[in-house]
Design an enzyme around this catalytic site. Structure first.
Site, mmCIF file in Angstrom:
data_model
loop_
_atom_site.group_PDB
_atom_site.id
_atom_site.type_symbol
_atom_site.label_atom_id
_atom_site.label_comp_id
_atom_site.label_asym_id
_atom_site.label_seq_id
_atom_site.Cartn_x
_atom_site.Cartn_y
_atom_site.Cartn_z
ATOM 1 N N ASN A 1 109.661 65.285 83.982
ATOM 2 C CA ASN A 1 108.680 64.839 81.997
ATOM 3 C C ASN A 1 108.229 64.780 82.383
ATOM 4 O O ASN A 1 108.299 63.159 82.367
ATOM 5 C CB ASN A 1 109.879 64.256 81.186
ATOM 6 C CG ASN A 1 109.155 64.527 79.969
ATOM 7 O OD1 ASN A 1 108.282 64.661 79.454
ATOM 8 N ND2 ASN A 1 109.635 63.898 78.677
ATOM 9 N N LYS B 1 109.223 61.217 83.620
ATOM 10 C CA LYS B 1 110.897 61.065 83.998
ATOM 11 C C LYS B 1 111.030 61.399 84.742
ATOM 12 O O LYS B 1 110.309 62.968 84.998
ATOM 13 C CB LYS B 1 111.614 61.250 82.114
ATOM 14 C CG LYS B 1 110.771 59.471 81.502
ATOM 15 C CD LYS B 1 111.453 60.150 80.737
ATOM 16 C CE LYS B 1 111.388 58.825 79.293
ATOM 17 N NZ LYS B 1 112.150 59.019 78.222
ATOM 18 N N ARG C 1 110.206 69.582 81.373
ATOM 19 C CA ARG C 1 110.606 69.841 80.239
ATOM 20 C C ARG C 1 108.390 70.045 79.862
ATOM 21 O O ARG C 1 107.719 69.301 80.208
ATOM 22 C CB ARG C 1 109.951 68.539 79.752
ATOM 23 C CG ARG C 1 110.583 68.446 77.875
ATOM 24 C CD ARG C 1 110.468 66.752 77.280
ATOM 25 N NE ARG C 1 110.008 66.157 75.945
ATOM 26 C CZ ARG C 1 109.727 65.798 75.398
ATOM 27 N NH1 ARG C 1 109.035 64.614 76.139
ATOM 28 N NH2 ARG C 1 110.477 65.490 74.195
ATOM 29 N N HIS D 1 112.066 68.957 69.448
ATOM 30 C CA HIS D 1 113.261 67.904 70.058
ATOM 31 C C HIS D 1 114.506 69.619 70.545
ATOM 32 O O HIS D 1 115.776 69.295 70.474
ATOM 33 C CB HIS D 1 113.454 67.642 68.808
ATOM 34 C CG HIS D 1 112.934 65.954 68.944
ATOM 35 N ND1 HIS D 1 113.332 65.271 67.687
ATOM 36 C CD2 HIS D 1 112.744 64.892 69.944
ATOM 37 C CE1 HIS D 1 112.504 64.690 67.608
ATOM 38 N NE2 HIS D 1 112.591 64.248 68.783
ATOM 39 N N LEU E 1 118.368 61.424 65.614
ATOM 40 C CA LEU E 1 117.243 60.172 65.827
ATOM 41 C C LEU E 1 117.230 59.717 66.763
ATOM 42 O O LEU E 1 117.758 58.854 67.632
ATOM 43 C CB LEU E 1 118.509 59.387 64.607
ATOM 44 C CG LEU E 1 118.320 60.383 63.251
ATOM 45 C CD1 LEU E 1 119.268 59.814 62.264
ATOM 46 C CD2 LEU E 1 117.078 60.627 62.646
ATOM 47 N N GLY E 2 115.420 59.155 66.897
ATOM 48 C CA GLY E 2 115.188 58.533 68.049
ATOM 49 C C GLY E 2 113.897 57.512 67.932
ATOM 50 O O GLY E 2 114.099 57.466 66.011
ATOM 51 N N ASN E 3 113.018 57.211 68.656
ATOM 52 C CA ASN E 3 111.411 57.111 68.172
ATOM 53 C C ASN E 3 111.166 57.710 67.311
ATOM 54 O O ASN E 3 110.165 57.783 66.114
ATOM 55 C CB ASN E 3 111.032 56.260 68.640
ATOM 56 C CG ASN E 3 109.517 55.780 68.261
ATOM 57 O OD1 ASN E 3 110.113 55.414 67.681
ATOM 58 N ND2 ASN E 3 108.873 56.020 69.117
ATOM 59 N N ARG F 1 105.907 57.681 63.218
ATOM 60 C CA ARG F 1 105.044 58.522 62.549
ATOM 61 C C ARG F 1 106.062 58.854 60.755
ATOM 62 O O ARG F 1 106.646 57.956 60.881
ATOM 63 C CB ARG F 1 105.724 59.459 63.029
ATOM 64 C CG ARG F 1 104.706 59.782 64.281
ATOM 65 C CD ARG F 1 105.355 61.231 65.309
ATOM 66 N NE ARG F 1 105.166 61.519 66.213
ATOM 67 C CZ ARG F 1 105.772 62.054 67.414
ATOM 68 N NH1 ARG F 1 107.747 62.037 66.682
ATOM 69 N NH2 ARG F 1 105.599 61.865 68.088
ATOM 70 N N ASP G 1 111.812 49.807 65.989
ATOM 71 C CA ASP G 1 112.695 49.533 66.567
ATOM 72 C C ASP G 1 113.938 49.109 65.746
ATOM 73 O O ASP G 1 114.227 48.086 65.136
ATOM 74 C CB ASP G 1 113.119 48.566 67.728
ATOM 75 C CG ASP G 1 114.393 48.650 68.314
ATOM 76 O OD1 ASP G 1 115.554 48.206 67.779
ATOM 77 O OD2 ASP G 1 113.865 49.020 69.858
ATOM 78 N N ILE H 1 119.545 56.476 67.708
ATOM 79 C CA ILE H 1 119.592 55.840 66.589
ATOM 80 C C ILE H 1 121.314 56.636 65.813
ATOM 81 O O ILE H 1 121.756 55.943 65.873
ATOM 82 C CB ILE H 1 118.992 56.293 65.519
ATOM 83 C CG1 ILE H 1 117.238 54.794 66.096
ATOM 84 C CG2 ILE H 1 118.895 55.712 64.269
ATOM 85 C CD1 ILE H 1 116.389 55.059 65.002
ATOM 86 N N GLY H 2 120.669 57.867 66.099
ATOM 87 C CA GLY H 2 121.935 58.552 65.205
ATOM 88 C C GLY H 2 123.567 58.526 66.753
ATOM 89 O O GLY H 2 124.658 58.121 65.698
ATOM 90 N N ASN I 1 124.066 55.617 68.092
ATOM 91 C CA ASN I 1 124.782 53.835 68.154
ATOM 92 C C ASN I 1 124.812 52.894 66.831
ATOM 93 O O ASN I 1 125.150 51.667 67.361
ATOM 94 C CB ASN I 1 123.368 53.417 69.093
ATOM 95 C CG ASN I 1 123.754 53.825 70.742
ATOM 96 O OD1 ASN I 1 124.663 53.978 71.039
ATOM 97 N ND2 ASN I 1 122.149 54.676 70.935
ATOM 98 N N GLU J 1 119.850 66.299 77.145
ATOM 99 C CA GLU J 1 118.303 67.329 77.104
ATOM 100 C C GLU J 1 118.165 67.521 78.873
ATOM 101 O O GLU J 1 118.133 67.941 79.045
ATOM 102 C CB GLU J 1 116.863 66.203 76.943
ATOM 103 C CG GLU J 1 117.281 66.166 75.247
ATOM 104 C CD GLU J 1 115.891 65.965 74.217
ATOM 105 O OE1 GLU J 1 114.979 66.558 73.914
ATOM 106 O OE2 GLU J 1 116.337 64.392 74.557
#
Length: 396
Positions: free
Chosen positions: A9, A16, A88, A177, A205-207, A237, A279, A328-329, A331, A380
């Site tokens: 990526n 990554k 990616r 996504h 749900l992340g950044n 965003r 965060d 987020i989703g 944790n 992913e």
């Protein structure tokens, strides 16, 4: 011979990577190269419970990739075992509704999509070309964030704008996504033994944040649009806003369109509202300590998410499951609880005990009387690796 797949990526100043055995979703190793093009770049490699960090002076993408491959050899990883490389790619436009083996025609199409993702596609293409120059006899596969959403009907992807904008300039909703939404939808189908008529809503749900309505394993609506700026409140965003705000701020502040767009992408969302952090962990802790704006940011985030989930439900006739994924989703039990409390109209009711420790077999967090709500960890990189295996299976 053992077949391995390298997932890559490439970003504008980072990349990554993950290396997989063909049938194992746990990577052999993974890591991150960052600050490329600067005075001091670095590569972090996670391998066999250990983490190694290397600093490289003045490294560009190719220098860092060659350094990484040299580290592979030192770890006794045989590069000849790499059967395919999965890339990616953020934007495939209307060209690609599935992953593809890369050739010159694919590269040309990706370059044509660069205007739709000017910060991402050129960096993705650069990574592909470097890998092609190094692994000349290895299949390279492009896996697109947008491909999964190419099944959207026109009523979901068209904006109410002059139709020629779509026909001539490609102005439409593409969604992102897609690899994550596709992966967790497949996992839900497997876990719940759903038939081909299943209907679910997936929430990443992340950044960055997005949600999708999925019917018969196909995306039929999603929250992100022509760019990842549309939709939910995110880390930095803004998500959905009145488009006239841009003109208003230009007139009031004298800012250029580029300056305003930069603020919408990088200085808004949770960070903009809280004036503290993007965060969610930091914001939840601050809210518990009485930080008012942190609480406001969380309230807006959860309300707008619940509102969008309700909107996605209009594409479905029933809901087999609502699935949370992403950092987020997966944790934040607090955020999941706050969102589900706003969805009682759809029959959702949280089980707070399960929400803190989701059911080990299904990931269920809802009560017995509720429409099913689950947590599924996304993967992913493994989804990309699986697409590589599928597209190159005839050569194994």
């Amino acid at each position: 011979m053992t077949h391995q797949i390298l997932v890559f990526n490439s970003g504008s100043s980072s990349f990554k990577f993950s290396l997989f055995e063909q049938n194992n979703p746990e990577p052999i190793l993974n890591g991150l190269a960052e600050q490329l093009g600067q005075t001091q770049a670095s590569i972090t490699i996670k391998y066999k419970q250990s983490k190694f960090k290397h600093n490289i002076a003045n490294a560009d993408h190719k220098t860092a990739i060659l350094f990484l491959l040299d580290q592979f050899k030192k770890l006794e990883i045989n590069l000849d075992h790499i059967h395919a490389i999965g890339h990616r790619v953020v934007h495939g436009g209307e060209y690609f509704s599935d992953s593809v083996i890369i050739d010159d025609q694919v590269i040309h199409a990706l370059e044509n999509c660069s205007a739709l993702a000017p910060l991402h596609n050129p960096a993705n293409i650069e990574g592909i070309k470097i890998m092609q120059s190094i692994f000349q006899d290895t299949k390279q596969i492009a896996v697109f964030d947008t491909a999964f959403h190419q099944s959207l009907p026109s009523k979901a992807y068209l904006y109410a704008l002059p139709y020629q904008w779509y026909k001539q300039q490609g102005v439409r909703r593409y969604g992102f996504h897609g690899t994550s939404h596709k992966y967790v939808a497949q996992r839900a189908k497997e876990i719940l033994n759903l038939n081909d008529n299943h209907q679910i809503i997936t929430v990443h749900l992340g950044n960055g944040c997005s949600a999708s309505a999925i019917k018969d394993s196909k995306s039929i609506d999603t929250t992100m649009g022509m760019t990842p700026l549309e939709g939910l409140v995110m880390g930095t965003r803004c998500g959905d806003i009145d488009a006239s705000i841009l003109q208003f701020m230009q007139q009031k502040m004298g800012w250029s369109l580029d300056e305003i767009t930069n603020k919408l992408n990088k200085a808004s969302g949770l960070l903009g509202l809280s004036e503290l952090s993007n965060d969610m962990r930091t914001l939840v802790e601050a809210k518990e300590k009485g930080h008012e704006q942190a609480g406001i940011a969380i309230d807006v985030f959860c309300f707008k998410l619940a509102k969008q989930i309700m909107a996605l439900a209009t594409s479905l006739t029933s809901i087999d499951a609502l699935i949370f994924t992403g950092g987020i989703g997966e944790n934040s039990s607090f955020i999941r609880s706050q969102v589900i409390q706003n969805l009682t109209l759809l029959g959702f009711k949280i089980d707070e005990t399960l929400n803190k420790n989701p059911d080990k077999q299904t990931g269920r967090i809802s009560s017995d009387q509720s429409t099913l709500c689950m947590v599924i960890n996304t993967n992913e990189e493994w989804m990309i690796a699986q697409d590589c295996t599928r597209l190159t299976s005839t050569t194994l």
